[in-house]
Scaffold this motif. Structure first.
Motif, PDB file in Angstrom:
ATOM      1  N   UNK A   1     -17.158   3.047  39.952  1.00 59.02           N
ATOM      2  CA  UNK A   1     -18.058   2.845  39.222  1.00 59.02           C
ATOM      3  C   UNK A   1     -18.574   4.046  38.135  1.00 59.02           C
ATOM      4  N   UNK A   2     -18.210   5.285  37.959  1.00 58.72           N
ATOM      5  CA  UNK A   2     -17.854   6.236  37.481  1.00 58.72           C
ATOM      6  C   UNK A   2     -17.317   5.459  35.610  1.00 58.72           C
ATOM      7  N   UNK A   3     -16.149   5.134  35.609  1.00 58.22           N
ATOM      8  CA  UNK A   3     -14.943   4.503  34.748  1.00 58.22           C
ATOM      9  C   UNK A   3     -14.820   6.264  33.902  1.00 58.22           C
ATOM     10  N   UNK A   4     -14.720   6.573  32.702  1.00 57.09           N
ATOM     11  CA  UNK A   4     -14.287   7.149  31.966  1.00 57.09           C
ATOM     12  C   UNK A   4     -14.781   8.196  32.179  1.00 57.09           C
ATOM     13  N   UNK A   5     -16.642   8.529  32.850  1.00 63.43           N
ATOM     14  CA  UNK A   5     -17.375   9.630  32.989  1.00 63.43           C
ATOM     15  C   UNK A   5     -16.459  10.770  33.838  1.00 63.43           C
ATOM     16  N   UNK A   6     -16.849  11.785  33.552  1.00 65.15           N
ATOM     17  CA  UNK A   6     -16.147  13.385  34.417  1.00 65.15           C
ATOM     18  C   UNK A   6     -17.421  12.829  35.602  1.00 65.15           C
ATOM     19  N   UNK A   7     -16.746  12.841  37.463  1.00 62.33           N
ATOM     20  CA  UNK A   7     -17.222  13.729  37.909  1.00 62.33           C
ATOM     21  C   UNK A   7     -19.094  13.792  38.317  1.00 62.33           C
ATOM     22  N   UNK A   8     -19.188  14.630  37.485  1.00 62.24           N
ATOM     23  CA  UNK A   8     -20.938  15.436  37.920  1.00 62.24           C
ATOM     24  C   UNK A   8     -21.958  14.816  36.245  1.00 62.24           C
TER      25      UNK A   8
END
Length: 314
Positions: free
Chosen positions: A141-148
């Protein structure tokens, strides 16, 4: 609108795992007298109840719109996610802290290290599997985003709630192992209670983080910037639209977005042209994004939009 199948898979995995783990931990706590093990059992029991509440929230959120709730019931999921955060704080953290303090004041040694280690090992196995399922879904779901950043931008609390709970559970198991071992090695049973207190602190921190994110969603968050850009791009190309002054979006659920657009139409367009344009834009947006449940278009000059927007920001 139906909830993601992945969310339900994550919750089912956590629910079954936590139920088995809770039963095992309570048996071990009753047998050995370990305070940390009792706290871990309470933690797993709370997580089991939380999984059931999230499933209930998904079920309630999937109900169609009605006269009383014309935009549907998507925010039910956000409400129950907030309740889960409160339960983690009040029950999980509260009982763990109480049990830890009581055991530290009146310590008594655990009777069987072997039983505790076996239960902790099995719990780590089950909890690790549930954590992997939640992490896999969250990564997708997050794709290329960081976890935070992904947590901050996520509109589906069911996945990151389970991930946070499982992470806290694994940390709790590690602390319980260290506390039980230290209490036996140093012959200081109060260290078992200290471990329980640390588990309570971890649960409290997890609950605060969950409550913060759930509250933001419950109040109403805008769609992600890339979603807004996609909407704007779809409208900008319309031959009857002079410019898109701006837009307001809000999530009613993970897959439910309401869009309000301020448009300046070309001066030579008739009322019939504008009506056709409005219908065309609504159809285009719904085809492009299935999560757009309502579209509101308002003819407005750019100066009026800036004035109203300034008042909204203030």
């Amino acid at each position: 609108m139906a909830a993601h199948a992945g969310s339900r898979t994550v919750i089912y995995a956590a629910l079954v795992g936590n139920l088995l783990i809770a039963a095992t931990k309570f048996i071990a706590a009753a047998w050995t007298g370990s305070s940390a093990m009792l706290s871990e059992g309470i933690h797993s029991l709370v997580d089991t109840g939380n999984g059931a509440l999230l499933l209930y929230g998904l079920h309630r959120a999937a109900r169609p719109p009605d006269l009383t709730h014309p935009f549907g019931h998507g925010r039910e999921l956000y409400f129950w996610s907030f309740i889960v955060a409160l339960l983690v704080f009040a029950v999980g953290a509260g009982v763990s802290l109480y049990e830890g303090i009581a055991h530290a004041i009146s310590p008594h040694p655990a009777t069987s290290l072997t039983a505790n280690y076996v239960v902790l090992g099995l719990s780590a196995l089950f909890e690790g599997y549930s954590w992997r399922v939640a992490l896999k879904e969250f990564k997708a779901a997050k794709g290329t985003l960081g976890y935070f950043a992904a947590v901050r931008q996520s509109k589906d609390p069911s996945v990151f709630t389970v991930l946070f709970e499982d992470t806290a559970a694994l940390l709790g198991l590690l602390i319980a192992f260290i506390g039980i071992t230290a209490a036996a090695y140093f012959e200081r049973p109060e260290l078992d209670g200290v471990a329980s207190i640390l588990i309570g602190i971890i649960l409290a921190a997890t609950a605060i983080l969950l409550a913060r994110e759930s509250k933001a969603l419950l109040i109403g968050e805008a769609a992600l910037p890339q979603v807004q850009e996609e909407i704007r791009a779809a409208v900008d190309g319309d031959p009857d639209v002079e410019r898109v002054n701006g837009m307001i979006t809000v999530h009613l659920g993970p897959d439910q977005i309401v869009v309000a657009l301020s448009l300046e139409f070309k001066d030579d367009r008739s009322t019939a042209d504008i009506e056709d344009c409005v219908e065309r834009i609504e159809t285009k947006l719904r085809k492009r994004r299935s999560d757009i449940v309502s579209v509101f278009l308002k003819p407005q000059t750019s100066a009026t939009w800036r004035e109203r927007r300034a008042g909204l920001v203030e």
